[in-house]
Design an enzyme around this catalytic site. Structure first.
Site, PDB file in Angstrom:
ATOM      1  N   GLU A  17      22.526  81.230 -32.929  1.00 41.27           N
ATOM      2  CA  GLU A  17      21.685  82.350 -33.365  1.00 41.27           C
ATOM      3  C   GLU A  17      22.100  82.803 -34.761  1.00 41.27           C
ATOM      4  OE1 GLU A  17      20.352  85.274 -30.576  1.00 41.27           O
ATOM      5  OE2 GLU A  17      21.415  86.834 -31.691  1.00 41.27           O
ATOM      6  N   HIS A  76      12.644  85.596 -32.879  1.00 40.07           N
ATOM      7  CA  HIS A  76      12.639  86.819 -32.068  1.00 40.07           C
ATOM      8  C   HIS A  76      11.525  87.724 -32.579  1.00 40.07           C
ATOM      9  CE1 HIS A  76      17.119  86.635 -30.638  1.00 40.07           C
ATOM     10  NE2 HIS A  76      16.593  85.428 -30.776  1.00 40.07           N
ATOM     11  N   ARG A 106      11.520  94.082 -26.289  1.00 38.68           N
ATOM     12  CA  ARG A 106      11.018  95.424 -26.577  1.00 38.68           C
ATOM     13  C   ARG A 106      11.686  95.977 -27.825  1.00 38.68           C
ATOM     14  NH1 ARG A 106      13.046 100.308 -23.152  1.00 38.68           N
ATOM     15  NH2 ARG A 106      14.761  99.928 -24.612  1.00 38.68           N
ATOM     16  N   GLY A 107      13.018  95.786 -27.949  1.00 35.25           N
ATOM     17  CA  GLY A 107      13.778  96.454 -29.014  1.00 35.25           C
ATOM     18  C   GLY A 107      14.300  97.783 -28.496  1.00 35.25           C
ATOM     19  N   TYR A 143      20.224  90.542 -18.785  1.00 37.81           N
ATOM     20  CA  TYR A 143      21.493  91.254 -18.942  1.00 37.81           C
ATOM     21  C   TYR A 143      22.363  91.086 -17.694  1.00 37.81           C
ATOM     22  CZ  TYR A 143      18.630  93.215 -22.621  1.00 37.81           C
ATOM     23  OH  TYR A 143      17.812  93.340 -23.718  1.00 37.81           O
TER      24      TYR A 143
HETATM   25  P1  FAD Z   1      12.709  95.285 -21.604  1.00 40.88           P
HETATM   26  O1  FAD Z   1      12.627  93.992 -20.890  1.00 40.88           O
HETATM   27  O2  FAD Z   1      11.439  96.015 -21.818  1.00 40.88           O
HETATM   28  O3  FAD Z   1      13.733  96.194 -20.765  1.00 40.88           O
HETATM   29  C1  FAD Z   1      14.151  97.468 -21.241  1.00 40.88           C
HETATM   30  C2  FAD Z   1      14.516  98.343 -20.035  1.00 40.88           C
HETATM   31  O4  FAD Z   1      13.324  98.661 -19.304  1.00 40.88           O
HETATM   32  C3  FAD Z   1      15.435  97.653 -19.027  1.00 40.88           C
HETATM   33  O5  FAD Z   1      16.254  98.630 -18.451  1.00 40.88           O
HETATM   34  C4  FAD Z   1      14.476  97.091 -17.986  1.00 40.88           C
HETATM   35  O6  FAD Z   1      15.099  96.927 -16.718  1.00 40.88           O
HETATM   36  C5  FAD Z   1      13.391  98.174 -17.963  1.00 40.88           C
HETATM   37  N1  FAD Z   1      12.047  97.630 -17.655  1.00 40.88           N
HETATM   38  C6  FAD Z   1      11.490  96.504 -18.174  1.00 40.88           C
HETATM   39  N2  FAD Z   1      10.237  96.357 -17.706  1.00 40.88           N
HETATM   40  C7  FAD Z   1       9.999  97.411 -16.885  1.00 40.88           C
HETATM   41  C8  FAD Z   1       8.890  97.827 -16.122  1.00 40.88           C
HETATM   42  N3  FAD Z   1       7.748  97.129 -16.121  1.00 40.88           N
HETATM   43  N4  FAD Z   1       8.987  98.983 -15.391  1.00 40.88           N
HETATM   44  C9  FAD Z   1      10.132  99.705 -15.410  1.00 40.88           C
HETATM   45  N5  FAD Z   1      11.239  99.352 -16.129  1.00 40.88           N
HETATM   46  C10 FAD Z   1      11.171  98.225 -16.860  1.00 40.88           C
HETATM   47  N6  FAD Z   1      16.945  93.573 -30.471  1.00 40.88           N
HETATM   48  C11 FAD Z   1      16.351  93.533 -31.701  1.00 40.88           C
HETATM   49  O7  FAD Z   1      15.995  94.574 -32.273  1.00 40.88           O
HETATM   50  N7  FAD Z   1      16.123  92.314 -32.327  1.00 40.88           N
HETATM   51  C12 FAD Z   1      16.479  91.130 -31.764  1.00 40.88           C
HETATM   52  O8  FAD Z   1      16.274  90.066 -32.357  1.00 40.88           O
HETATM   53  C13 FAD Z   1      17.102  91.142 -30.477  1.00 40.88           C
HETATM   54  N8  FAD Z   1      17.456  89.992 -29.856  1.00 40.88           N
HETATM   55  C14 FAD Z   1      18.018  90.039 -28.599  1.00 40.88           C
HETATM   56  C15 FAD Z   1      18.332  88.835 -27.948  1.00 40.88           C
HETATM   57  C16 FAD Z   1      18.915  88.848 -26.692  1.00 40.88           C
HETATM   58  C17 FAD Z   1      19.243  87.536 -26.007  1.00 40.88           C
HETATM   59  C18 FAD Z   1      19.213  90.072 -26.059  1.00 40.88           C
HETATM   60  C19 FAD Z   1      19.874  90.091 -24.704  1.00 40.88           C
HETATM   61  C20 FAD Z   1      18.888  91.283 -26.681  1.00 40.88           C
HETATM   62  C21 FAD Z   1      18.281  91.282 -27.952  1.00 40.88           C
HETATM   63  N9  FAD Z   1      17.916  92.465 -28.613  1.00 40.88           N
HETATM   64  C22 FAD Z   1      17.332  92.428 -29.853  1.00 40.88           C
HETATM   65  C23 FAD Z   1      18.212  93.774 -27.997  1.00 40.88           C
HETATM   66  C24 FAD Z   1      17.003  94.323 -27.182  1.00 40.88           C
HETATM   67  O9  FAD Z   1      15.919  94.589 -28.034  1.00 40.88           O
HETATM   68  C25 FAD Z   1      17.451  95.602 -26.461  1.00 40.88           C
HETATM   69  O10 FAD Z   1      18.409  95.308 -25.476  1.00 40.88           O
HETATM   70  C26 FAD Z   1      16.334  96.473 -25.906  1.00 40.88           C
HETATM   71  O11 FAD Z   1      16.880  97.749 -25.540  1.00 40.88           O
HETATM   72  C27 FAD Z   1      15.651  95.919 -24.650  1.00 40.88           C
HETATM   73  O12 FAD Z   1      14.863  94.850 -24.942  1.00 40.88           O
HETATM   74  P2  FAD Z   1      14.214  93.984 -23.739  1.00 40.88           P
HETATM   75  O13 FAD Z   1      13.309  93.026 -24.348  1.00 40.88           O
HETATM   76  O14 FAD Z   1      15.280  93.472 -22.830  1.00 40.88           O
HETATM   77  O15 FAD Z   1      13.400  95.162 -22.998  1.00 40.88           O
END
Ligand code: FAD
Length: 274
Positions: A17, A76, A106-107, A143
């Site tokens: 990455e 991403h 989501r971010g 996670y």
């Molecule tokens: P989501 O999947 O939307 O989850 C966020 C929270 O909401 C979680 O607690 C989940 O359990 C809950 N949730 C999800 N869907 C629902 C639903 N339908 N109903 C109720 N609750 C729900 N950040 C950046 O800004 N740029 C990057 O390039 C980046 N790359 C990443 C790469 C990896 C491999 C990882 C692990 C993280 C990365 N992140 C990045 C960080 C990430 O954006 C944050 O962790 C963010 O807070 C959550 O993103 P997510 O896509 O996991 O969100």
């Protein structure tokens, strides 16, 4: 090539990455490091996306450049704060550049942000948008120690099931420093019937300051052997770097030995670490 095809054909797989630069002044430095990592012939390379879309253009440019270097890019993309039209515009740009893989996220929601005003509340909604747009292989984040906002692991796993239903074809894990945490997580996924490929994310921690940052962001558990390394080498940067690489290498060997087929190394812009 689509990441899912790579995951099927390359076992074991190893990917890296990189972070895009925050300003144009840093572009050349990041691109040089990216090219050096690309020369290691990884399975693919992911390019992160700056909070709130701050690096959208550089993420796309580095991902396109990787294609020219012969490495499959995974771009991403985060949706927090973006409108649906802005996301479609970015998808059109990625498609025009021939990028086939997106890690849909989501971010982090900035403090004080009114969630009601968001066009996208969760990554799964972005995945639905990308699936409707068509043509991309979609990945998502997971996670092993739960997302910090999740009330418990059941809710956390349920959100992954929703992601998969929304079009997520593979998952990349947050970093972890104790492989048992990953093995337990894999078992929870299996029990929930989530069977998309999971790519295990490993971070070689090469400095003491990195550790504080990681723990504040992701709330990772740091196992005793790791903490002992930091106690012993933390104040000697060269030794800490070697110790961090050695720890990550042992982690990787154990993961491969236990049947994990795809690993993603958070090498950032450090070809020597990669
Ligand atoms: P989501 O999947 O939307 O989850 C966020 C929270 O909401 C979680 O607690 C989940 O359990 C809950 N949730 C999800 N869907 C629902 C639903 N339908 N109903 C109720 N609750 C729900 N950040 C950046 O800004 N740029 C990057 O390039 C980046 N790359 C990443 C790469 C990896 C491999 C990882 C692990 C993280 C990365 N992140 C990045 C960080 C990430 O954006 C944050 O962790 C963010 O807070 C959550 O993103 P997510 O896509 O996991 O969100």
């Amino acid at each position: 090539m689509k990441i899912t095809d790579i995951l099927r054909s390359e076992k074991p797989g190893l990917s890296f990455e990189v972070f895009p630069p925050k300003t144009s002044a840093l572009f050349d430095e990041v691109w040089e490091a990216t090219k050096q990592i690309a020369r290691l012939h990884p399975s693919y390379m992911s390019v992160t996306y700056g909070a709130g879309g701050s690096t959208a253009q550089y993420t796309a440019e580095i991902a396109s450049g990787l294609k020219e270097e012969g490495v499959t890019p995974l771009a991403h993309l985060t949706c927090v704060g973006a409108t649906k039209e802005r996301i479609r515009e970015l998808l059109r740009d990625l498609r025009a550049r021939g990028i086939e893989n997106i890690l849909a996220l989501r971010g982090d929601i900035p403090a004080g942000y009114d969630r009601e005003t968001l066009a996208f509340h969760y990554a799964s909604e972005l995945m639905e948008e990308i699936r409707a747009f068509g043509g991309f292989c979609i990945g998502g984040a997971c996670y092993p120690e739960n997302h910090p906002e999740s009330v418990n692991s059941t809710a956390d796993i349920e959100s992954l099931r929703i992601k998969v239903e929304a079009g997520c074809e593979f998952l990349t894990t947050q970093m972890f420093f104790d492989n048992n945490i990953l093995y337990n997580f894999m078992y929870r996924l299996y029990r929930a019937g989530i069977d998309v490929p999971v790519i295990a994310g490993v971070m070689p921690v090469t400095s003491k300051s990195q550790i504080r940052r990681i723990c504040s962001i992701s709330g990772n558990t740091l196992p005793q052997p790791f903490l002992r390394l930091v106690d012993r080498y933390g104040d000697n940067p060269a030794a800490m770097k070697q110790a961090g690489i050695a720890f990550a290498t042992e982690q990787i060997i154990d993961l491969y030995a236990n049947g994990i087929q795809a690993l993603h190394v958070y090498s950032m812009k450090h070809p020597d670490v990669a």
